[in-house]
Each structure stands twice: as C-alpha cells, then as structure tokens.
Scaffold this motif. Structure first.
Motif, PDB file in Angstrom:
ATOM      1  N   GLU A  82       2.819  30.250  36.469  1.00 22.17           N
ATOM      2  CA  GLU A  82       1.911  29.716  37.493  1.00 22.17           C
ATOM      3  C   GLU A  82       2.410  28.358  37.989  1.00 22.17           C
ATOM      4  O   GLU A  82       2.342  28.069  39.183  1.00 22.17           O
ATOM      5  N   TRP A  83       2.907  27.534  37.076  1.00 20.24           N
ATOM      6  CA  TRP A  83       3.466  26.243  37.501  1.00 20.24           C
ATOM      7  C   TRP A  83       4.694  26.455  38.385  1.00 20.24           C
ATOM      8  O   TRP A  83       4.915  25.710  39.345  1.00 20.24           O
ATOM      9  N   THR A  84       5.482  27.488  38.093  1.00 16.82           N
ATOM     10  CA  THR A  84       6.641  27.797  38.931  1.00 16.82           C
ATOM     11  C   THR A  84       6.190  28.269  40.303  1.00 16.82           C
ATOM     12  O   THR A  84       6.756  27.852  41.328  1.00 16.82           O
ATOM     13  N   GLU A  85       5.172  29.116  40.363  1.00 16.65           N
ATOM     14  CA  GLU A  85       4.633  29.551  41.651  1.00 16.65           C
ATOM     15  C   GLU A  85       4.097  28.359  42.441  1.00 16.65           C
ATOM     16  O   GLU A  85       4.280  28.278  43.663  1.00 16.65           O
ATOM     17  N   LEU A 123      -2.722  27.257  41.513  1.00 14.03           N
ATOM     18  CA  LEU A 123      -3.675  26.266  40.997  1.00 14.03           C
ATOM     19  C   LEU A 123      -4.992  26.906  40.611  1.00 14.03           C
ATOM     20  O   LEU A 123      -5.619  26.495  39.627  1.00 14.03           O
ATOM     21  N   TRP A 124      -5.430  27.874  41.368  1.00 14.47           N
ATOM     22  CA  TRP A 124      -6.664  28.589  41.062  1.00 14.47           C
ATOM     23  C   TRP A 124      -6.583  29.203  39.663  1.00 14.47           C
ATOM     24  O   TRP A 124      -7.502  29.061  38.850  1.00 14.47           O
ATOM     25  N   ILE A 125      -5.464  29.871  39.388  1.00 17.93           N
ATOM     26  CA  ILE A 125      -5.292  30.484  38.069  1.00 17.93           C
ATOM     27  C   ILE A 125      -5.233  29.409  36.987  1.00 17.93           C
ATOM     28  O   ILE A 125      -5.884  29.519  35.944  1.00 17.93           O
ATOM     29  N   LEU A 126      -4.454  28.373  37.220  1.00 23.87           N
ATOM     30  CA  LEU A 126      -4.324  27.314  36.218  1.00 23.87           C
ATOM     31  C   LEU A 126      -5.660  26.628  35.955  1.00 23.87           C
ATOM     32  O   LEU A 126      -5.933  26.195  34.834  1.00 23.87           O
ATOM     33  N   TRP A 127      -6.495  26.532  36.959  1.00 23.24           N
ATOM     34  CA  TRP A 127      -7.786  25.860  36.807  1.00 23.24           C
ATOM     35  C   TRP A 127      -8.808  26.744  36.113  1.00 23.24           C
ATOM     36  O   TRP A 127      -9.580  26.283  35.289  1.00 23.24           O
ATOM     37  N   LYS A 130      -8.886  29.876  31.038  1.00 25.70           N
ATOM     38  CA  LYS A 130      -9.027  28.963  29.888  1.00 25.70           C
ATOM     39  C   LYS A 130      -7.816  29.003  28.967  1.00 25.70           C
ATOM     40  O   LYS A 130      -7.557  28.055  28.245  1.00 25.70           O
ATOM     41  N   ASP A 131      -7.051  30.093  28.987  1.00 28.42           N
ATOM     42  CA  ASP A 131      -5.831  30.149  28.183  1.00 28.42           C
ATOM     43  C   ASP A 131      -4.750  29.217  28.731  1.00 28.42           C
ATOM     44  O   ASP A 131      -3.889  28.763  27.994  1.00 28.42           O
ATOM     45  N   PHE A 132      -4.789  28.952  30.047  1.00 30.01           N
ATOM     46  CA  PHE A 132      -3.766  28.131  30.682  1.00 30.01           C
ATOM     47  C   PHE A 132      -4.217  26.689  30.883  1.00 30.01           C
ATOM     48  O   PHE A 132      -3.396  25.790  30.920  1.00 30.01           O
ATOM     49  N   SER A 133      -5.503  26.477  31.065  1.00 32.41           N
ATOM     50  CA  SER A 133      -5.962  25.157  31.482  1.00 32.41           C
ATOM     51  C   SER A 133      -6.322  24.233  30.333  1.00 32.41           C
ATOM     52  O   SER A 133      -6.569  23.051  30.560  1.00 32.41           O
ATOM     53  N   GLY A 134      -6.336  24.740  29.127  1.00 31.63           N
ATOM     54  CA  GLY A 134      -6.779  23.931  28.005  1.00 31.63           C
ATOM     55  C   GLY A 134      -6.000  22.644  27.795  1.00 31.63           C
ATOM     56  O   GLY A 134      -6.570  21.594  27.527  1.00 31.63           O
TER      57      GLY A 134
END
Length: 142
Positions: A82-85, A123-127, A130-134
């Motif tokens: 997601e950070w790469t996207e 950003l939507w996914i990262l936000w 909960k597995d990614f945004s912690g």
C-alpha cells in the motif's frame, strides 16, 4: 494423490480452516488500483499521446508497476504494498511537471487523476485496515 495418502507419508491432516480454495480480496481498492494501472498502460494509445516518448514511457512503466503491486496486494496483502501504491500515486501526480509533459492536454491530467485516485485508495487502506495502521496510527492524537 489424495489427502488421505499424504497422511501415510508423514504429513499431518489439514484442518478445514487451513485449506483456502479461493481467497476473496481483502480490500476492494487493490483490484481497482490494478484497473488504474491497466488504464495507464493503454492510455497513451487511447488518448493519443503515444508519440510523446517521456509521457508514454512514464504511463506504461508506472502502469505496469501499479498493476504488479496491486495484484500482489490482492494475493498477499502487506502494508508495504500500500505504501508503494501511495508512492506511485504521488509520482504520477508530480511527474507531468518533473518530466516536462504538464502542458500535454491528454497526458498531464491522465497522470494526475490516476495518481490522485491510486494514492487515495492506498491511504484509505492504510487508514482503515487495523492490521496495517497500528504502527503509525498510534502516533496520532486520539
């Protein structure tokens, strides 16, 4: 070979929860980002800027990268994808000015719009996941 035959070879029995025949995409945004990448790949010919080498190469290369990362995120989701996207989206937004094709009526807006949507999806996914945004969400005020 049947599953029962594997048991005799020393393999333990697989539990039903361990067997996943089909996996549903964790985020709908990842397949959508792959579609954006596919659009970027064909956009030089659809919009007619295939003669502008820098804009065309940028669209195709970033489109291929976006498709690859987005499909990777569909198959095995990780935050780095997601950070790469997100980074690819930011590049697309800035690339018309950095590479000098902002004045092209077709290529510039296509890159900016595709980049904005791709970055927003990431950003939507990262936000929201909960597995990614912690890791990074804990720094924000509650």
């Amino acid at each position: 070979m049947r599953l029962a035959d594997l048991k005799h070879c020393g393999w333990r029995s697989l539990q039903p929860q361990e067997v996943k025949i089909m996996r549903q995409a964790k985020h709908w945004q990842d397949p959508a980002s792959a579609v954006i990448g596919a659009w970027l790949i064909v956009s030089p010919w659809v919009l007619g800027f295939q003669g502008e080498v820098v804009a065309m190469v940028n669209a195709v290369v970033i489109g291929v990268a976006l498709v690859a990362v987005a499909l990777g995120a569909v198959l095995v989701p990780h935050a780095w994808e997601e950070w790469t996207e997100f980074a690819l989206g930011l590049w697309l937004i800035a690339s018309p000015w950095l590479l000098g094709f902002a004045s092209l009526r077709e290529a510039g807006p296509s890159a900016v719009i595709a980049g904005t949507v791709a970055a927003a999806f990431a950003l939507w996914i990262l936000w929201t996941d909960k597995d990614f945004s912690g890791r990074w969400r804990k720094w924000l005020p509650h």
